[in-house]
Design an enzyme around this catalytic site. Structure first.
Site, PDB file in Angstrom:
ATOM      1  N   ASP A  62      41.493-146.804 -58.126  1.00  0.00           N
ATOM      2  CA  ASP A  62      42.080-148.094 -57.731  1.00  0.00           C
ATOM      3  C   ASP A  62      41.018-149.079 -57.217  1.00  0.00           C
ATOM      4  O   ASP A  62      41.116-150.282 -57.485  1.00  0.00           O
ATOM      5  CB  ASP A  62      43.150-147.890 -56.651  1.00  0.00           C
ATOM      6  CG  ASP A  62      44.434-147.299 -57.219  1.00  0.00           C
ATOM      7  OD1 ASP A  62      44.689-147.465 -58.425  1.00  0.00           O
ATOM      8  OD2 ASP A  62      45.190-146.661 -56.450  1.00  0.00           O
TER       9      ASP A  62
ATOM     10  N   ALA B  96      49.119-151.225 -35.274  1.00  0.00           N
ATOM     11  CA  ALA B  96      48.562-149.868 -35.139  1.00  0.00           C
ATOM     12  C   ALA B  96      48.053-149.326 -36.475  1.00  0.00           C
ATOM     13  O   ALA B  96      47.038-148.629 -36.519  1.00  0.00           O
ATOM     14  CB  ALA B  96      49.613-148.929 -34.555  1.00  0.00           C
TER      15      ALA B  96
ATOM     16  N   GLY C 138      47.935-156.244 -45.169  1.00  0.00           N
ATOM     17  CA  GLY C 138      48.533-154.934 -45.417  1.00  0.00           C
ATOM     18  C   GLY C 138      47.595-153.809 -45.022  1.00  0.00           C
ATOM     19  O   GLY C 138      46.362-153.970 -45.029  1.00  0.00           O
TER      20      GLY C 138
ATOM     21  N   LYS D 295      50.285-139.001 -54.719  1.00  0.00           N
ATOM     22  CA  LYS D 295      48.843-139.256 -54.543  1.00  0.00           C
ATOM     23  C   LYS D 295      48.224-138.503 -53.367  1.00  0.00           C
ATOM     24  O   LYS D 295      47.071-138.070 -53.446  1.00  0.00           O
ATOM     25  CB  LYS D 295      48.590-140.760 -54.356  1.00  0.00           C
ATOM     26  CG  LYS D 295      48.819-141.587 -55.622  1.00  0.00           C
ATOM     27  CD  LYS D 295      48.432-143.031 -55.335  1.00  0.00           C
ATOM     28  CE  LYS D 295      48.626-143.921 -56.537  1.00  0.00           C
ATOM     29  NZ  LYS D 295      47.997-145.240 -56.336  1.00  0.00           N
TER      30      LYS D 295
ATOM     31  N   ASN E 125      48.038-156.919 -40.439  1.00  0.00           N
ATOM     32  CA  ASN E 125      49.235-156.142 -40.782  1.00  0.00           C
ATOM     33  C   ASN E 125      50.358-156.402 -39.789  1.00  0.00           C
ATOM     34  O   ASN E 125      50.116-156.664 -38.613  1.00  0.00           O
ATOM     35  CB  ASN E 125      48.904-154.642 -40.821  1.00  0.00           C
ATOM     36  CG  ASN E 125      49.937-153.861 -41.584  1.00  0.00           C
ATOM     37  OD1 ASN E 125      50.350-154.282 -42.674  1.00  0.00           O
ATOM     38  ND2 ASN E 125      50.385-152.749 -41.041  1.00  0.00           N
ATOM     39  N   ARG E 126      51.592-156.342 -40.308  1.00  0.00           N
ATOM     40  CA  ARG E 126      52.772-156.502 -39.456  1.00  0.00           C
ATOM     41  C   ARG E 126      52.717-155.505 -38.301  1.00  0.00           C
ATOM     42  O   ARG E 126      52.929-155.826 -37.154  1.00  0.00           O
ATOM     43  CB  ARG E 126      54.022-156.272 -40.321  1.00  0.00           C
ATOM     44  CG  ARG E 126      55.329-156.342 -39.599  1.00  0.00           C
ATOM     45  CD  ARG E 126      56.465-156.164 -40.578  1.00  0.00           C
ATOM     46  NE  ARG E 126      56.401-154.886 -41.286  1.00  0.00           N
ATOM     47  CZ  ARG E 126      57.268-154.515 -42.224  1.00  0.00           C
ATOM     48  NH1 ARG E 126      58.237-155.340 -42.585  1.00  0.00           N
ATOM     49  NH2 ARG E 126      57.159-153.343 -42.816  1.00  0.00           N
TER      50      ARG E 126
END
Ligand code: ATR
Length: 280
Positions: free
Chosen positions: A105, A158, A130, A69, A154-155
């Site tokens: 998408d 950054a 995410g 992509k 998000n985990r």
């Protein structure tokens, strides 16, 4: 004289798992179109050559999936607005002699919610779990549809901050520790992480903190009901699974290559549900 068969493809590496041939094959048969849609495995090193030879190989266009992509984004002649915003191309077609790259998408995400939870875009603030490629498509859709408070969790903080800078005002970035507090005021929760996917069974967030009006959706569709959706359903929240996004993202490409805007129907959904059941 017989019409020349129109040809389209989906390329990835690997590609055998793709359900796109089933979706497009269903529509080609339903609308009795002389055409084909074939999976083609192309290694990353060969992708540029593959794109250069599309025309001579008789293709109208096709889909690009993992890992192509971003390369497709870099290699096309022109890009649509969604591809530009998302930074990835999943749909290719020719127009006025040029190879175009688009991203469907975000359209797929929004159309799925339009089908199953029509007031979704007025149900902000939104929490997006995410910060990868799928998250970028979701955030683009949220912004396009006027959601003005988008909280990325998000985990890796950054990566969420990178998206905050990319998309600007209205988008904030947070680590996992802030999740519960953010959920307390949210009307829409979207999981874009791999957590909850078959083989990676985990709960990406606990929907217990969400208000009763909240809508919960997951872009993971194997399994159809992820642990997150099951927990949200147990709480009587409105849930929308991710299969509709897959089906709807295929619509614009089919229309460009084969000249007919196809419908996402219960029959098509049942066909892919059966396929997921068979392959899980
Ligand atoms: P995609 O294009 O499908 O979004 P990606 O770019 O690899 O894929 O992003 C995957 C996302 O899932 C990321 O947000 C990732 O978090 P990190 O940025 O911290 O890596 C998240 N993710 C994947 N596995 C996870 C896990 N076990 N726990 C929490 N988050 C996870």
């Amino acid at each position: 004289m017989a019409e020349v068969e129109k040809k389209a493809f989906v390329t990835g590496h690997p590609i055998a798992h793709s359900r796109s041939p089933k979706i497009h094959g269903h529509w080609l048969a339903k609308y009795r179109i002389e055409g084909s849609y074939q999976p083609i495995d192309v290694a990353p090193d060969d992708f540029a050559t593959f794109l250069k030879t599309l025309r001579e190989n008789g293709f109208q266009g096709g889909n690009a999936t993992i890992p192509h992509k971003e390369a497709a984004f870099a290699l096309v002649d022109r890009r649509d607005e969604a591809a530009e915003q998302i930074g990835a191309v999943n749909t290719l077609w020719f127009e006025d002699g040029e190879l175009w790259g688009g991203n469907t998408d975000a359209h797929g995400f929004a159309a799925n919610l339009d089908d199953h939870a029509p007031d979704w875009a007025r149900n902000g603030p939104a929490v997006v779990l995410g910060a990868g490629g799928a998250s970028r498509a979701v955030i683009h859709a949220l912004i396009e549809r006027g959601v003005s408070d988008i909280r990325i969790v998000n985990r890796t903080l950054a990566r969420a901050q990178e998206l905050q800078h990319r998309f600007g005002a209205g988008v904030s970035a947070h680590g996992f520790d802030a999740t519960n507090e953010l959920l307390a005021g949210a009307g829409l929760l979207v999981n874009t992480t791999a957590l909850g996917m078959h083989g990676n069974e985990g709960l990406s967030a606990d929907p217990v903190r969400l208000p009763d009006r909240a809508i919960v959706t997951d872009i993971v569709y194997v399994p159809l009901e992820t642990p997150l959706l099951a927990a949200a359903r147990a709480r009587n929240l409105k849930t929308v699974d991710g299969l509709g996004m897959l089906l709807h993202q295929a619509v614009p490409g089919f229309e460009r290559w084969f000249g007919k805007r196809p419908e996402v129907t219960a029959d098509l959904r049942a066909l892919i549900v059966a396929d997921i059941g068979a392959k899980q």
